[in-house]
Design a protein around this motif. Structure first.
Motif, mmCIF file in Angstrom:
data_model
loop_
_atom_site.group_PDB
_atom_site.id
_atom_site.type_symbol
_atom_site.label_atom_id
_atom_site.label_comp_id
_atom_site.label_asym_id
_atom_site.label_seq_id
_atom_site.Cartn_x
_atom_site.Cartn_y
_atom_site.Cartn_z
ATOM 1 N N VAL A 80 0.748 -1.515 0.088
ATOM 2 C CA VAL A 80 0.011 0.056 0.110
ATOM 3 C C VAL A 80 0.842 1.340 0.016
ATOM 4 C CG1 VAL A 80 -1.663 1.332 1.174
ATOM 5 C CG2 VAL A 80 -2.054 -1.330 1.027
ATOM 6 N N VAL A 83 2.287 1.701 -3.694
ATOM 7 C CA VAL A 83 1.162 2.309 -4.337
ATOM 8 C C VAL A 83 1.179 3.688 -4.226
ATOM 9 C CG1 VAL A 83 -1.453 2.114 -5.001
ATOM 10 C CG2 VAL A 83 0.011 0.121 -4.630
ATOM 11 N N ARG A 87 1.896 6.908 -6.843
ATOM 12 C CA ARG A 87 1.115 7.967 -7.188
ATOM 13 C C ARG A 87 1.372 9.461 -6.936
ATOM 14 N NH1 ARG A 87 -2.604 6.108 -3.714
ATOM 15 N NH2 ARG A 87 -2.938 8.209 -2.811
ATOM 16 N N GLU A 97 -1.499 5.821 4.462
ATOM 17 C CA GLU A 97 -2.275 5.016 3.743
ATOM 18 C C GLU A 97 -1.997 3.632 3.985
ATOM 19 O OE1 GLU A 97 -2.568 5.621 -0.509
ATOM 20 O OE2 GLU A 97 -3.068 7.826 -0.427
ATOM 21 N N GLY A 101 -4.489 0.691 5.636
ATOM 22 C CA GLY A 101 -4.799 -0.604 4.868
ATOM 23 C C GLY A 101 -4.645 -1.956 5.543
ATOM 24 N N GLU A 223 -11.780 7.182 -4.867
ATOM 25 C CA GLU A 223 -10.859 6.058 -5.381
ATOM 26 C C GLU A 223 -9.841 5.665 -4.620
ATOM 27 O OE1 GLU A 223 -11.396 8.989 -6.627
ATOM 28 O OE2 GLU A 223 -12.792 9.020 -8.349
ATOM 29 N N VAL A 224 -9.346 6.667 -3.905
ATOM 30 C CA VAL A 224 -8.109 6.042 -3.128
ATOM 31 C C VAL A 224 -8.631 5.476 -1.803
ATOM 32 C CG1 VAL A 224 -6.384 6.932 -1.400
ATOM 33 C CG2 VAL A 224 -6.638 8.033 -3.752
ATOM 34 N N TRP A 227 -9.619 1.921 -2.851
ATOM 35 C CA TRP A 227 -8.308 0.840 -2.762
ATOM 36 C C TRP A 227 -7.805 0.483 -1.149
ATOM 37 C CZ3 TRP A 227 -4.880 -2.115 -3.650
ATOM 38 C CH2 TRP A 227 -3.585 -2.212 -3.281
ATOM 39 N N LEU A 230 -10.204 -2.005 -0.022
ATOM 40 C CA LEU A 230 -9.868 -3.498 -0.709
ATOM 41 C C LEU A 230 -8.781 -3.933 -0.016
ATOM 42 C CD1 LEU A 230 -10.492 -5.365 -3.213
ATOM 43 C CD2 LEU A 230 -8.688 -3.998 -4.324
ATOM 44 N N ALA A 231 -7.758 -3.011 0.265
ATOM 45 C CA ALA A 231 -6.448 -3.551 0.911
ATOM 46 C C ALA A 231 -6.833 -4.189 2.026
ATOM 47 C CB ALA A 231 -5.218 -2.559 0.884
#
Length: 311
Positions: A80, A83, A87, A97, A101, A223-224, A227, A230-231
Motif C-alpha cells: 500500500v 502504491v 502516485r 495510507e 490498509g 478512488e483512493v 483502494w 480493498l487492501a
C-alpha cells in the motif's frame, strides 16, 4: 453463507442504528464522543480485564502465530505504501495510507463480535492480533512520522511511544488482567460480577458508537479510499492466510487470525490522521466505505473459514 450472514447481521444492524441516530442528529457528535470514551475507558477495559484474567498466557502465546501476522501485515503495509508513492504522494501520506490498509477495528468490533461468533476461545488469538497492531505498527507509524518531521528518531520519540502505550486502557487492562491471572487467584465474586456487568455494555455500546461516529463522515477521494478498503478487507486477510500456510499456523488459531484481518479500518487511524494533520478525509472515507462493505466481506470470510474447517 446465509447462515453466517444471519449471525453477523445483528452486529452490523446495531452499527446501522447508531449511524441513523447520528445522521438524524438524535445522537449528537458530543454524545458520540462521550459514549466512545465510556466504551474505551470503562466497558471495553472491563471486558478485556475479565478475559485476560482467565487466559493461560503460555497456552495462547504462539510465536509462529505472531510472526505470521507480522509477515502478512508488513507485506500489505509495504504494498500500500508503494502504491501511494507511485502516485507521487508525500512520504507522510504514504505511511498513513499503509497504516489504513492494515489496521482493523479489532478493539471495538473484533473482540466483542468474534468472541460471540467464534466462541470465547477466540479472545486469546484476537488479543495477540490487537497487541501486534498497537505495539508494533502504531509504534512504526509514530516513529516514521516523527522521524520524517524531525529528520531523525531520538530518545524523545521512544518516550512518546512508551507514554502512549502506558496510557492506552486496552493495553493496561490486558496487562493487569494477565498479571492477576498469573497469581492463580480467582476474582472475588463481587468483582467478577462487576466486570461482567460493565463488560456486557461493551458490545452494544461499541457498535452503536461506531455507527454514530460514521454519520459525521463525508465521502471524499473515493478512488483512493476504495483502494484502501480493498487492501484492508481483501488483501490483508488473503496475505494472512498465505503467511499462515507458509509458517505452518493451522486450524482454529489461523481461522481467528484471518477473520480478525478481515475487519474494517479502525476508527483510531482517523484520530491519528487528525492529530498529525495527514490525509484525515481520505482515512475517514476509507473507514466509512470499509465498514459498509464489511457487512458482506466479513460474512464471506467467516463463511469460507467455516467451510474450510478452520472455525
Amino acid at each position: 453463507m446465509l447462515a453466517i450472514l444471519l449471525k453477523t447481521l445483528p452486529f452490523f444492524a446495531v452499527i446501522g442504528l447508531g449511524y441513523a441516530a447520528g445522521r438524524t442528529r438524535f445522537f449528537s457528535q458530543e454524545a458520540t464522543a462521550y459514549l466512545t470514551r465510556f466504551v474505551f475507558y470503562f466497558a471495553l477495559s472491563a471486558m478485556l480485564f475479565g478475559f485476560s484474567a482467565n487466559l493461560d498466557v503460555a497456552a495462547i502465546l504462539s510465536w509462529p502465530f505472531v510472526f505470521a501476522y507480522l509477515l502478512a501485515t508488513s507485506t500489505v503495509w509495504l504494498v500500500v505504501a508503494g502504491v501511494a508513492l507511485a502516485r507521487r504522494t508525500s512520504a507522510e501520506e504514504a505511511v498513513f495510507e499503509a497504516h489504513t490498509g492494515v489496521i482493523g477495528n479489532v478493539g471495538f468490533l473484533g473482540i466483542p463480535m468474534l468472541a460471540l461468533l467464534l466462541g470465547p476461545q477466540a479472545v486469546g488469538p484476537v488479543l495477540l492480533v490487537l497487541a501486534v497492531d498497537l505495539i508494533v505498527f502504531s509504534s512504526i507509524l509514530t516513529m516514521i512520522i516523527t522521524g520524517l518531521r524531525a529528520g531523525r528518531v531520538s530518545a524523545q520519540t521512544f518516550g512518546i511511544l512508551a507514554t502512549g502505550l502506558a496510557k492506552n486502557p486496552m493495553i493496561v487492562s490486558v496487562v493487569l488482567g494477565i498479571a492477576w491471572g498469573a497469581t492463580g487467584l480467582a476474582l472475588p465474586t463481587p468483582a467478577n460480577e462487576f466486570l461482567t456487568l460493565l463488560g456486557a455494555a461493551a458490545t452494544p455500546c461499541a457498535l452503536f458508537a461506531i455507527g454514530a461516529s460514521l454519520a459525521g463522515r463525508s465521502a471524499e477521494r473515493i478512488e483512493v479510499a476504495a483502494w484502501l478498503s480493498l487492501a484492508k478487507l481483501v488483501l490483508h486477510p488473503a496475505a494472512v492466510a498465505g503467511a499462515c500456510w507458509l509458517l505452518g499456523v493451522t486450524g482454529y488459531p489461523a481461522g481467528v487470525m484471518i477473520a480478525a484481518a478481515a475487519l474494517p479500518v479502525a476508527g483510531n487511524v482517523f484520530i491519528l490522521a487528525q492529530h498529525y494533520g495527514v490525509a484525515p478525509q481520505r482515512v475517514s472515507t476509507a473507514i466509512l466505505l470499509s465498514t459498509a462493505a464489511s457487512v458482506l466481506t466479513v460474512t464471506a470470510v467467516i463463511a469460507l473459514l467455516s467451510q474450510g474447517g478452520y472455525i
